[in-house]
Motif scaffolding. Structure first.
Motif, PDB file in Angstrom:
ATOM      1  N   UNK A 184       7.766  10.961  -3.630  1.00 24.77           N
ATOM      2  CA  UNK A 184       7.575  10.713  -2.199  1.00 24.77           C
ATOM      3  C   UNK A 184       6.700  11.772  -1.535  1.00 24.77           C
ATOM      4  N   UNK A 185       6.833  13.042  -1.936  1.00 20.46           N
ATOM      5  CA  UNK A 185       6.036  14.082  -1.276  1.00 20.46           C
ATOM      6  C   UNK A 185       4.556  13.924  -1.575  1.00 20.46           C
ATOM      7  N   UNK A 186       4.209  13.629  -2.827  1.00 15.51           N
ATOM      8  CA  UNK A 186       2.810  13.392  -3.153  1.00 15.51           C
ATOM      9  C   UNK A 186       2.282  12.168  -2.419  1.00 15.51           C
ATOM     10  N   UNK A 187       3.085  11.111  -2.366  1.00 18.82           N
ATOM     11  CA  UNK A 187       2.642   9.887  -1.697  1.00 18.82           C
ATOM     12  C   UNK A 187       2.429  10.125  -0.213  1.00 18.82           C
ATOM     13  N   UNK A 188       3.342  10.843   0.421  1.00 16.45           N
ATOM     14  CA  UNK A 188       3.187  11.145   1.852  1.00 16.45           C
ATOM     15  C   UNK A 188       1.968  12.026   2.092  1.00 16.45           C
ATOM     16  N   UNK A 189       1.711  12.966   1.182  1.00 18.77           N
ATOM     17  CA  UNK A 189       0.528  13.818   1.301  1.00 18.77           C
ATOM     18  C   UNK A 189      -0.742  12.980   1.222  1.00 18.77           C
ATOM     19  N   UNK A 190      -0.769  12.024   0.301  1.00 15.91           N
ATOM     20  CA  UNK A 190      -1.913  11.122   0.180  1.00 15.91           C
ATOM     21  C   UNK A 190      -2.111  10.306   1.453  1.00 15.91           C
ATOM     22  N   UNK A 191      -1.011   9.784   1.981  1.00 13.75           N
ATOM     23  CA  UNK A 191      -1.089   8.941   3.177  1.00 13.75           C
ATOM     24  C   UNK A 191      -1.596   9.744   4.366  1.00 13.75           C
ATOM     25  N   UNK A 192      -1.101  10.974   4.532  1.00 14.73           N
ATOM     26  CA  UNK A 192      -1.591  11.821   5.625  1.00 14.73           C
ATOM     27  C   UNK A 192      -3.076  12.101   5.463  1.00 14.73           C
ATOM     28  N   UNK A 193      -3.491  12.384   4.247  1.00 15.24           N
ATOM     29  CA  UNK A 193      -4.899  12.654   3.974  1.00 15.24           C
ATOM     30  C   UNK A 193      -5.764  11.441   4.299  1.00 15.24           C
ATOM     31  N   UNK A 194      -5.335  10.255   3.864  1.00 16.54           N
ATOM     32  CA  UNK A 194      -6.101   9.039   4.141  1.00 16.54           C
ATOM     33  C   UNK A 194      -6.181   8.768   5.634  1.00 16.54           C
ATOM     34  N   UNK A 195      -5.061   9.012   6.331  1.00 17.20           N
ATOM     35  CA  UNK A 195      -5.034   8.760   7.766  1.00 17.20           C
ATOM     36  C   UNK A 195      -5.952   9.676   8.554  1.00 17.20           C
ATOM     37  N   UNK A 196      -6.286  10.836   7.985  1.00 17.71           N
ATOM     38  CA  UNK A 196      -7.152  11.766   8.687  1.00 17.71           C
ATOM     39  C   UNK A 196      -8.625  11.597   8.374  1.00 17.71           C
ATOM     40  N   UNK A 197      -8.975  10.640   7.523  1.00 16.51           N
ATOM     41  CA  UNK A 197     -10.371  10.432   7.146  1.00 16.51           C
ATOM     42  C   UNK A 197     -11.072   9.487   8.109  1.00 16.51           C
ATOM     43  N   UNK A 198     -12.336   9.757   8.372  1.00 17.39           N
ATOM     44  CA  UNK A 198     -13.116   8.821   9.186  1.00 17.39           C
ATOM     45  C   UNK A 198     -13.426   7.548   8.413  1.00 17.39           C
ATOM     46  N   UNK A 199     -13.435   7.660   7.086  1.00 19.11           N
ATOM     47  CA  UNK A 199     -13.677   6.504   6.222  1.00 19.11           C
ATOM     48  C   UNK A 199     -12.599   6.478   5.137  1.00 19.11           C
ATOM     49  N   UNK A 200     -11.414   5.932   5.467  1.00 17.14           N
ATOM     50  CA  UNK A 200     -10.329   5.934   4.472  1.00 17.14           C
ATOM     51  C   UNK A 200     -10.624   4.973   3.319  1.00 17.14           C
ATOM     52  N   UNK A 201      -9.979   5.153   2.193  1.00 19.50           N
ATOM     53  CA  UNK A 201     -10.146   4.226   1.075  1.00 19.50           C
ATOM     54  C   UNK A 201      -9.743   2.808   1.490  1.00 19.50           C
ATOM     55  N   UNK A 202     -10.305   1.827   0.822  1.00 17.66           N
ATOM     56  CA  UNK A 202      -9.983   0.429   1.134  1.00 17.66           C
ATOM     57  C   UNK A 202      -8.607   0.046   0.617  1.00 17.66           C
ATOM     58  N   UNK A 203      -8.168   0.669  -0.492  1.00 19.37           N
ATOM     59  CA  UNK A 203      -6.932   0.217  -1.134  1.00 19.37           C
ATOM     60  C   UNK A 203      -6.188   1.390  -1.754  1.00 19.37           C
ATOM     61  N   UNK A 204      -4.867   1.321  -1.687  1.00 22.36           N
ATOM     62  CA  UNK A 204      -3.974   2.227  -2.388  1.00 22.36           C
ATOM     63  C   UNK A 204      -3.114   1.397  -3.331  1.00 22.36           C
ATOM     64  N   UNK A 205      -3.234   1.640  -4.629  1.00 21.00           N
ATOM     65  CA  UNK A 205      -2.334   1.044  -5.623  1.00 21.00           C
ATOM     66  C   UNK A 205      -1.343   2.137  -5.990  1.00 21.00           C
TER      67      UNK A 205
END
Length: 302
Positions: A85-106
């Motif tokens: 969960x901690x790694x996943x939340x870190x990824x989600x926070x990182x994606x949310x802060x990008x001006x161009x987030x990835x299209x998909x998370x698997x």
């Protein structure tokens, strides 16, 4: 595509990375231990998300401490949950802060989401049996689903027992090759398995089809009982497979963690089937023969 992979040094992560590179994708591996990651052309490795300098098109999240590895103490359970969960939340926070987030998370999960069941056939919408494995997977999935707030398409990969060169099969083979293998307990618990090539193939399929989202069981369409699995593996190896491992022995040694071997789930890949994915190895015996043949040829080359 340019794909960020967590857990890239693991059993599934290594196979996925090779498949991505083979088809011409670029791979960025996020690893706390970059020295363990095999260097390959077209691949870079970073130890922190801040080091990802260029935008990525997709993220595959496979990071997490191995679930098999002794008794589930309170401390071990906490590690299993937090490492996911901690790694996943870190990824989600990182994606949310990008001006161009990835299209998909698997994002990884497991059929442990459904808890223990008997003969009930389980699809992605089936009721769950509440217990530790359900809690583990449910919290992991919920953390990943938060990425939807950043406009990211999220696919949850509920994986079964992955058969490949390594993983669960490598732990079974020594005993079976000596003629000492056999069913666990009464052998009637269901084993929902998948060949490593189909595990990787399903992840690539989810990456490549923009309309797909939500949970996907990644298990072969023909689950078998533990007794059938044992007979099939013994037959492929041309060895007897009659020695049973008493369930009480595993319960004594592993406690609650013995659930992974003593209990089971009869899981079908309903959503993958609807999405049009075709399994390369739907049949257990063919899957085992292909794996053992490739293992023997690999040993000969070495």
């Amino acid at each position: 595509m340019r794909v960020l992979v967590t857990g890239g040094s693991g059993f599934i992560g290594q196979a996925l990375t090779q498949a991505l590179l083979a088809r011409g994708d670029q791979v960025v591996i996020l690893s706390r231990t970059p020295e363990r990651v095999v260097s390959r052309p077209g691949q870079i490795c970073v130890s922190r998300l801040a080091q990802v300098a260029e935008p990525v098109d997709a993220v595959v999240n496979l990071a997490g401490a191995p679930i098999i590895g002794g008794r589930w103490s309170v401390r071990r359970k906490r590690l299993l949950i937090e490492s996911r969960t901690e790694m996943t939340r870190e990824l989600v926070r990182w994606m949310g802060g990008l001006s161009q987030p990835p299209a998909v998370l698997v994002s990884g999960s497991a059929i442990g989401y459904y808890g223990t069941h008997q003969d009930e056939v389980l699809h992605e919408s089936s009721a769950v049996s509440v217990g530790f494995t359900h809690r583990l997977c449910q919290e992991w999935e919920q953390a990943a689903l938060e990425a939807r707030q950043a406009g990211v398409r999220v696919c949850l990969v509920r994986t079964g027992i992955v058969l490949g060169q390594g993983g669960a099969l490598s732990k079974m083979l020594p005993a079976f090759r000596l003629g000492l293998g056999g069913p666990i307990g009464d052998g009637q618990q269901w084993m929902s398995w998948v060949h490593l090539e189909d595990e990787v193939g399903a992840i690539l399929y989810l990456l490549d089809h923009p309309a797909l989202q939500g949970p996907f069981n990644v298990t072969a369409p023909e689950p078998v009982t533990n007794a059938v699995f044992s007979r099939t593996l013994a037959r492929v190896l041309k060895r007897p497979g009659c020695l049973r491992v008493p369930a009480w022995v595993l319960r004594m040694l592993l406690g609650e963690a013995s659930e992974l071997m003593v209990a089971g789930q009869r899981v079908l890949p309903a959503n993958l089937h609807t999405a049009g994915y075709v399994f390369k190895y739907p049949d257990l015996e063919k899957a085992l023969r292909a794996l053992l043949a490739s293992g023997e040829s690999g040993s000969q080359r070495q």
